[in-house]
Design a protein around this motif. Structure first.
Motif, mmCIF file in Angstrom:
data_model
loop_
_atom_site.group_PDB
_atom_site.id
_atom_site.type_symbol
_atom_site.label_atom_id
_atom_site.label_comp_id
_atom_site.label_asym_id
_atom_site.label_seq_id
_atom_site.Cartn_x
_atom_site.Cartn_y
_atom_site.Cartn_z
ATOM 1 N N ILE A 53 1.214 -1.930 2.864
ATOM 2 C CA ILE A 53 0.012 -2.093 2.053
ATOM 3 C C ILE A 53 -0.868 -0.850 2.140
ATOM 4 O O ILE A 53 -1.312 -0.322 1.133
ATOM 5 C CB ILE A 53 -0.780 -3.354 2.456
ATOM 6 C CG1 ILE A 53 0.041 -4.600 2.125
ATOM 7 C CG2 ILE A 53 -2.123 -3.397 1.717
ATOM 8 C CD1 ILE A 53 -0.613 -5.913 2.537
ATOM 9 N N PHE A 78 5.222 -7.573 1.240
ATOM 10 C CA PHE A 78 4.331 -6.598 1.859
ATOM 11 C C PHE A 78 4.576 -6.578 3.355
ATOM 12 O O PHE A 78 4.825 -7.615 3.965
ATOM 13 C CB PHE A 78 2.863 -6.992 1.641
ATOM 14 C CG PHE A 78 2.409 -6.912 0.217
ATOM 15 C CD1 PHE A 78 2.319 -5.700 -0.450
ATOM 16 C CD2 PHE A 78 2.038 -8.064 -0.455
ATOM 17 C CE1 PHE A 78 1.870 -5.638 -1.757
ATOM 18 C CE2 PHE A 78 1.586 -8.009 -1.772
ATOM 19 C CZ PHE A 78 1.499 -6.791 -2.420
ATOM 20 N N THR A 80 2.467 -5.102 6.754
ATOM 21 C CA THR A 80 1.175 -4.515 7.114
ATOM 22 C C THR A 80 0.838 -4.756 8.573
ATOM 23 O O THR A 80 1.252 -5.748 9.157
ATOM 24 C CB THR A 80 0.046 -5.072 6.226
ATOM 25 O OG1 THR A 80 -1.165 -4.398 6.551
ATOM 26 C CG2 THR A 80 -0.139 -6.567 6.417
ATOM 27 N N THR A 86 -4.036 -8.628 4.565
ATOM 28 C CA THR A 86 -3.067 -9.677 4.264
ATOM 29 C C THR A 86 -3.641 -10.655 3.254
ATOM 30 O O THR A 86 -2.981 -11.029 2.281
ATOM 31 C CB THR A 86 -2.659 -10.413 5.563
ATOM 32 O OG1 THR A 86 -2.087 -9.463 6.452
ATOM 33 C CG2 THR A 86 -1.674 -11.515 5.287
ATOM 34 N N ALA A 89 -3.873 -9.065 -0.170
ATOM 35 C CA ALA A 89 -2.549 -8.991 -0.799
ATOM 36 C C ALA A 89 -2.153 -10.339 -1.377
ATOM 37 O O ALA A 89 -1.634 -10.421 -2.488
ATOM 38 C CB ALA A 89 -1.510 -8.528 0.218
ATOM 39 N N VAL A 98 4.284 -11.817 2.844
ATOM 40 C CA VAL A 98 3.619 -10.828 3.694
ATOM 41 C C VAL A 98 4.191 -10.942 5.103
ATOM 42 O O VAL A 98 4.234 -12.031 5.668
ATOM 43 C CB VAL A 98 2.086 -11.043 3.727
ATOM 44 C CG1 VAL A 98 1.426 -9.995 4.615
ATOM 45 C CG2 VAL A 98 1.497 -10.997 2.322
ATOM 46 N N SER A 100 3.654 -9.374 8.859
ATOM 47 C CA SER A 100 2.689 -8.594 9.642
ATOM 48 C C SER A 100 3.377 -7.807 10.747
ATOM 49 O O SER A 100 4.251 -8.331 11.441
ATOM 50 C CB SER A 100 1.646 -9.529 10.265
ATOM 51 O OG SER A 100 0.883 -10.120 9.247
#
Length: 124
Positions: A53, A78, A80, A86, A89, A98, A100
């Protein structure tokens, strides 16, 4: 073969992710920024955009939004390390997944596998 476009500005992370995905049977094209990904999206078919991101020039959210116009059926994931982005997004590209940082490569591959389970089973 499922084709992934990876946009990640961190060289070590980009190479690490590319190797892991290729070992799992995916075709990966990797770029170091969003602005480098757009021309590829315009000229080549991809099944998944896997993007960091937070990147210089064009962030992953803007890239995903541009990609949605260029290739509406493209799936987006994504990655990140910033919890605050988050939520942003998720609001900007609600159908995206997403992941992490930090994450284990096995978790990334499992998430990608899940996204394409039906295609892999049906051979499509």
């Amino acid at each position: 073969m499922i084709r992934i476009l990876l946009a990640e500005d961190d060289r070590v992370m980009r190479e690490y992710l590319t190797r892991a995905l290729e070992r799992s049977g995916y075709a990966v094209s990797a770029v170091d920024r969003g602005t480098a990904a757009v021309p590829l999206l315009e000229t080549e078919p991809f099944d998944l955009l896997l993007t960091d991101i937070v990147m210089p020039e064009m962030d992953g959210i803007e890239l995903a939004q541009r990609a949605g116009v260029i290739a509406p059926d493209l799936r987006v994931m994504f990655i990140t390390g910033f919890a605050a982005v988050t939520l942003k997004a998720g609001n900007a590209v609600p159908q995206a997944r997403v992941l992490s940082k930090p994450f284990h490569l096995r978790d990334l591959v499992l998430e990608v596998d899940r996204m394409f389970e039906m295609e892999r089973v049906s051979g499509g």
